[in-house]
Structures are given as structure tokens and as C-alpha cells.
Scaffold this motif. Structure first.
Motif, PDB file in Angstrom:
ATOM      1  N   THR A   7       2.297   4.739   6.532  1.00 24.93           N
ATOM      2  CA  THR A   7       1.374   3.761   5.986  1.00 24.93           C
ATOM      3  C   THR A   7       1.359   2.556   6.906  1.00 24.93           C
ATOM      4  O   THR A   7       2.415   2.134   7.401  1.00 24.93           O
ATOM      5  CB  THR A   7       1.750   3.363   4.547  1.00 24.93           C
ATOM      6  OG1 THR A   7       0.706   2.539   3.992  1.00 24.93           O
ATOM      7  CG2 THR A   7       3.062   2.627   4.466  1.00 24.93           C
ATOM      8  N   LYS A  59       0.864  10.426  -6.802  1.00 29.03           N
ATOM      9  CA  LYS A  59      -0.164  10.697  -5.803  1.00 29.03           C
ATOM     10  C   LYS A  59      -0.848   9.386  -5.437  1.00 29.03           C
ATOM     11  O   LYS A  59      -0.966   8.470  -6.265  1.00 29.03           O
ATOM     12  CB  LYS A  59      -1.168  11.722  -6.308  1.00 29.03           C
ATOM     13  CG  LYS A  59      -1.828  11.386  -7.646  1.00 29.03           C
ATOM     14  CD  LYS A  59      -2.730  12.524  -8.100  1.00 29.03           C
ATOM     15  CE  LYS A  59      -3.364  12.242  -9.456  1.00 29.03           C
ATOM     16  NZ  LYS A  59      -4.276  13.328  -9.878  1.00 29.03           N
ATOM     17  N   SER A  60      -1.278   9.300  -4.181  1.00 30.96           N
ATOM     18  CA  SER A  60      -1.965   8.108  -3.710  1.00 30.96           C
ATOM     19  C   SER A  60      -3.031   8.520  -2.711  1.00 30.96           C
ATOM     20  O   SER A  60      -3.033   9.646  -2.206  1.00 30.96           O
ATOM     21  CB  SER A  60      -0.978   7.114  -3.081  1.00 30.96           C
ATOM     22  OG  SER A  60      -0.306   7.702  -1.979  1.00 30.96           O
ATOM     23  N   HIS A 115      -3.256   5.204   5.409  1.00 30.24           N
ATOM     24  CA  HIS A 115      -2.263   5.566   4.395  1.00 30.24           C
ATOM     25  C   HIS A 115      -2.207   7.076   4.328  1.00 30.24           C
ATOM     26  O   HIS A 115      -3.138   7.720   3.831  1.00 30.24           O
ATOM     27  CB  HIS A 115      -2.624   4.967   3.034  1.00 30.24           C
ATOM     28  CG  HIS A 115      -1.569   5.186   1.995  1.00 30.24           C
ATOM     29  ND1 HIS A 115      -0.342   4.549   2.042  1.00 30.24           N
ATOM     30  CD2 HIS A 115      -1.540   5.983   0.899  1.00 30.24           C
ATOM     31  CE1 HIS A 115       0.382   4.934   1.010  1.00 30.24           C
ATOM     32  NE2 HIS A 115      -0.313   5.806   0.298  1.00 30.24           N
ATOM     33  N   GLN A 134       5.478   7.755  -2.200  1.00 27.47           N
ATOM     34  CA  GLN A 134       4.125   7.760  -1.649  1.00 27.47           C
ATOM     35  C   GLN A 134       3.756   6.421  -0.998  1.00 27.47           C
ATOM     36  O   GLN A 134       2.728   6.311  -0.341  1.00 27.47           O
ATOM     37  CB  GLN A 134       3.124   8.048  -2.761  1.00 27.47           C
ATOM     38  CG  GLN A 134       3.259   9.416  -3.389  1.00 27.47           C
ATOM     39  CD  GLN A 134       2.272  10.408  -2.811  1.00 27.47           C
ATOM     40  OE1 GLN A 134       1.130  10.075  -2.544  1.00 27.47           O
ATOM     41  NE2 GLN A 134       2.727  11.632  -2.622  1.00 27.47           N
ATOM     42  N   THR A 192       5.902   6.075  -7.728  1.00 28.05           N
ATOM     43  CA  THR A 192       5.562   6.533  -6.376  1.00 28.05           C
ATOM     44  C   THR A 192       6.197   7.866  -6.016  1.00 28.05           C
ATOM     45  O   THR A 192       5.878   8.441  -4.977  1.00 28.05           O
ATOM     46  CB  THR A 192       6.008   5.509  -5.311  1.00 28.05           C
ATOM     47  OG1 THR A 192       7.444   5.434  -5.319  1.00 28.05           O
ATOM     48  CG2 THR A 192       5.400   4.138  -5.560  1.00 28.05           C
ATOM     49  N   PRO A 225       0.499   9.473   2.979  1.00 23.39           N
ATOM     50  CA  PRO A 225       1.801   9.714   2.354  1.00 23.39           C
ATOM     51  C   PRO A 225       2.411  11.058   2.711  1.00 23.39           C
ATOM     52  O   PRO A 225       3.640  11.192   2.736  1.00 23.39           O
ATOM     53  CB  PRO A 225       1.503   9.595   0.854  1.00 23.39           C
ATOM     54  CG  PRO A 225       0.021   9.769   0.735  1.00 23.39           C
ATOM     55  CD  PRO A 225      -0.562   9.224   1.992  1.00 23.39           C
ATOM     56  N   GLU A 226       1.565  12.060   2.998  1.00 21.57           N
ATOM     57  CA  GLU A 226       2.112  13.363   3.354  1.00 21.57           C
ATOM     58  C   GLU A 226       2.854  13.328   4.681  1.00 21.57           C
ATOM     59  O   GLU A 226       3.679  14.196   4.973  1.00 21.57           O
ATOM     60  CB  GLU A 226       0.986  14.406   3.404  1.00 21.57           C
ATOM     61  CG  GLU A 226       0.045  14.294   4.589  1.00 21.57           C
ATOM     62  CD  GLU A 226      -1.033  13.229   4.434  1.00 21.57           C
ATOM     63  OE1 GLU A 226      -1.889  13.121   5.330  1.00 21.57           O
ATOM     64  OE2 GLU A 226      -1.018  12.523   3.399  1.00 21.57           O
ATOM     65  N   PHE A 271      -0.123   5.940 -10.711  1.00 19.51           N
ATOM     66  CA  PHE A 271      -0.615   6.701  -9.569  1.00 19.51           C
ATOM     67  C   PHE A 271      -2.047   6.256  -9.278  1.00 19.51           C
ATOM     68  O   PHE A 271      -2.706   5.632 -10.114  1.00 19.51           O
ATOM     69  CB  PHE A 271      -0.580   8.211  -9.841  1.00 19.51           C
ATOM     70  CG  PHE A 271      -1.162   8.641 -11.164  1.00 19.51           C
ATOM     71  CD1 PHE A 271      -2.483   9.020 -11.273  1.00 19.51           C
ATOM     72  CD2 PHE A 271      -0.364   8.670 -12.311  1.00 19.51           C
ATOM     73  CE1 PHE A 271      -3.019   9.431 -12.486  1.00 19.51           C
ATOM     74  CE2 PHE A 271      -0.889   9.072 -13.536  1.00 19.51           C
ATOM     75  CZ  PHE A 271      -2.225   9.453 -13.616  1.00 19.51           C
ATOM     76  N   MET A 326       8.695   4.827   1.167  1.00 17.77           N
ATOM     77  CA  MET A 326       8.455   6.087   1.876  1.00 17.77           C
ATOM     78  C   MET A 326       9.736   6.637   2.493  1.00 17.77           C
ATOM     79  O   MET A 326       9.941   7.854   2.517  1.00 17.77           O
ATOM     80  CB  MET A 326       7.385   5.883   2.949  1.00 17.77           C
ATOM     81  CG  MET A 326       5.983   5.780   2.374  1.00 17.77           C
ATOM     82  SD  MET A 326       4.714   5.791   3.671  1.00 17.77           S
ATOM     83  CE  MET A 326       3.280   6.326   2.721  1.00 17.77           C
TER      84      MET A 326
END
Length: 373
Positions: free
Chosen positions: A117, A249-250, A110, A148, A359, A112-113, A196, A143
Motif C-alpha cells: 500500500t 477485504k479492501s 493499494h 489488508q 483488516t 493487499p494481495e 471491510f 500488512m
């Protein structure tokens, strides 16, 4: 709206097995929560999944399956199919009438940046094996829309919170899921939830007692009961920039490691990491619109008395109370599997699964891929 009966299937970041649950819903209200079950993974298979996390680090595109990942994906899917078959046989009056399955799969990466995922799970194979339409891959569309990809459970948390009897529903309510990674859902009396990932949940504790004690988890916090909190180590974890970062944030399971804990005694490590889990959850209140009046704790971490005691003490200082899911008539073990059933119905109804406040997606969006319909 039409009411559907769905089976939810969840294999979370704790990687301990498959949770199953039945929900009847119109995609808005939770009309009935049915039976649930858990199918554990044996230790050798759990180690295989853990090894796959290293293979997954090489993934650059969601469809890549380096190393053992392709074979593992098939095996995970077939295990889910066998679990569904047994579940339907055990509960023919509830699971036997399911029209749909919501399939999470096993997260192995995972990021997210990178809008990346990966959940191992072949929805088409599961549909063929079970004869049920399957909704899977529910994170990707979020996404695509700038989110995220996690957490996805908040819309279900909000539905549950608003279904509570008046004596239990003291808004704002915060539902806390303590899995491998913990996440929080702030539910106001009206309006969209705010959610989050809050930090490590059980994952670090499990990794610690496995590495240092040779056991897969700290059952009922027994190991931690022999130790104490090493404040310098707890603070080293809580000084991570993640906790100061504003939502959304995740986290990936590997974003926090055991490095700060190395050198501690086994029991002190288990107790310190339990404190980190609880304090990370409490720190999340700083990123909520208001202080929760009620914190409802679900997930495997609610069985660790040290996490719960630390949460109770910290929430009291913030002006709130902590209750376990069962204290308000919910099932803390089945909630994520229930959520995946609920999300599957929302998906086929075209209803949003995620929101800018959960998200960070640009607009509320649905998601998921339907196969076998």
C-alpha cells in the motif's frame, strides 16, 4: 490515560482536497470533537493526482516513486502544511493548541494481495513545516501482521457509536462511509467492530460524469435525477466476485472500472452507479454477524439523495433504519479527518489501530511512524 489534542489530516480516494479536524482524546474515548475544515484541490491538481495513479501501477516496493510521484509527494505534503497553518490561525483556541498531527497522505496504490500500500506524504517534511510531531504511514504495520491495511477508521467508528446518546444508539449499529470507496463498520454493543470495504462509493460516479459530462461530480444527484437505473448494468457490477468474498477485504480505487457502464446515457449512468453504490453497501449485511438495527451514513456520498434513498429502502427491508451522521450529532464530512487525529493518539499510546475483525491481521496491532517528536 493522558488526554491529547490532535489534528487529523485526510485526503481520500475522491481526491478532491484535504479534510482537517481536531479531536481531544485519551486514545480510547472521544472526549471532544472540535472544529473542522476542508481545503479543495483545484481541477488541474486533481488531474495530476489521477495521472499519478497510472505511474503508481509500476510500484513494486513501497519506497519507489516512479514518474511524477516524488515531486507530487512533496507538493501534497506542502499543501497539507499550508492547510494546517491556516487551520491553526482560523481556530486558535482548538487547533492552535494541538500537540500532534495524524497524516494520512494520498493513496495511489493499494494491493493487499501483495501486502503493498502506498500513500504519498512525507511525514518528516510535514513535521518540519508545521513544528508539530506527526504520525503517518499508519497502514503498513497492519500488512506486516497479515492484514489488508484497510479500513483503519473502524476503531474510531466504534468509539463514536458507543458515545451516542441512548436514544440514538440502537445496537448493532453500522457506520457507513461513502467516499471514493465505501466501507462499513459493524459495531456490536460489546466486543470488537467488524469492518471491510463494501464496494465503489463515489469514485465511479465521479469518473462517469467527468468522462461523459465534463463535470467533476454529480452535485446533489442532479444529473442522476434525470435518469433511471439500468438493471442489467447494475447487476453486471454486483456480480463481481468481490461481493461474495468474505471479509476481511479492501479495494483499490481502480478495482472497479467504467467498462460495464459504457454506452449508457449520462443521466442513466449516474443513476445506475448510485444504485450500485447503495446496493453494494446493503449486500455487506450478508457478511455481518447480525442485521444492523441502525445504519449511520457519513462521507460525501450521503449528499447524493439517490444513494441515501436506495439505502433507506433496502435497509427497511432488512429491518433497519438509515440516518445521516448529522441526525445523530456527528459530522459526516469531518469523520475521517477526526479518525486520523484519534488514530494518531492511539499510535503514540501504543494502542491497537486494527484488529483481526477489521483488516484480518493475525492479532490486534498498533501502527504508524512518529516523527518530529
Amino acid at each position: 490515560m493522558a488526554v491529547k489534542c490532535a489534528i487529523g489530516l485526510m485526503s481520500g480516494t475522491s481526491m478532491d482536497g484535504i479534510d482537517l479536524a481536531v479531536v481531544d482524546t485519551d486514545g480510547i474515548d472521544v472526549l471532544r470533537r472540535g472544529p473542522s475544515a476542508f481545503v479543495p484541490y483545484e481541477a488541474a491538481f486533481r488531474r495530476r493526482i489521477e495521472a499519478a495513479l497510472d505511474d503508481a501501477k509500476a510500484i513494486e516496493r513501497r519506497d519507489e516513486r516512479p514518474g511524477d510521484l516524488a515531486d507530487l509527494e512533496r507538493e501534497i505534503t506542502l499543501r497539507h502544511a499550508r492547510a494546517v497553518e491556516r487551520f491553526r490561525a482560523d481556530f486558535p483556541q482548538a487547533a492552535g493548541r494541538a500537540e500532534l498531527a495524524g497524516f494520512h497522505g494520498q493513496t495511489v496504490l493499494h494491493r493487499p494481495e501483495k501486502a503493498l500500500t502506498v500513500q504519498l506524504g512525507d511525514g518528516a517534511l510535514l513535521a518540519r513545516e508545521t513544528g508539530l510531531p506527526v504520525v503517518f504511514d499508519m497502514r503498513a504495520n497492519d500488512m506486516v501482521h497479515g492484514g489488508q491495511g484497510a479500513p483503519l477508521v473502524p476503531v474510531y467508528h466504534a468509539a463514536l457509536a458507543r458515545s451516542l446518546p441512548a436514544r440514538s444508539a440502537r445496537f448493532p449499529v453500522c457506520l457507513v462511509n461513502v467516499g471514493g470507496i465505501s466501507n462499513v463498520t459493524f459495531v456490536p454493543e460489546t466486543g470488537d467492530p467488524v469492518a471491510f470495504d463494501s464496494g465503489p462509493g463515489n469514485a465511479l460516479i465521479d469518473q462517469w460524469v467527468t468522462a461523459e459530462g465534463g463535470v467533476p461530480y454529480d452535485a446533489d444527484g442532479m444529473i442522476a435525477s434525470e435518469g433511471g437505473v439500468v438493471r442489467a448494468v447494475a447487476d453486471a457490477y454486483l456480480d463481481s466476485p468481490f461481493f461474495a468474498r468474505r471479509a476481511p477485504k479492501s479495494l483499490d480505487r481502480n478495482d472497479f472500472t467504467l467498462n460495464p457502464a459504457m454506452g449508457m446515457e449520462l443521466a442513466d449512468g449516474a443513476r445506475t452507479l448510485a444504485a450500485v453504490s447503495a446496493e453494494a453497501i446493503l449486500a455487506a449485511a450478508a457478511h455481518m454477524p447480525a442485521q444492523p438495527r441502525l445504519w449511520i451514513v457519513c462521507g460525501g456520498g450521503r449528499k447524493n439523495p439517490h444513494i441515501v434513498a436506495d439505502l433507506r429502502a433496502g435497509a427497511k427491508k432488512l429491518g433497519g433504519d438509515v440516518m445521516l451522521a448529522e441526525d445523530v450529532g456527528l459530522d459526516g464530512d469531518a469523520m475521517e479527518a477526526e479518525a486520523w487525529a484519534y488514530l494518531a493518539v492511539r499510535s503514540v499510546m501504543g494502542l491497537p489501530l486494527t484488529f483481526p475483525t477489521t483488516t484480518g491481521c493475525r492479532e490486534a496491532v498498533t501502527g504508524g511512524v512518529l516523527v518530529g517528536a
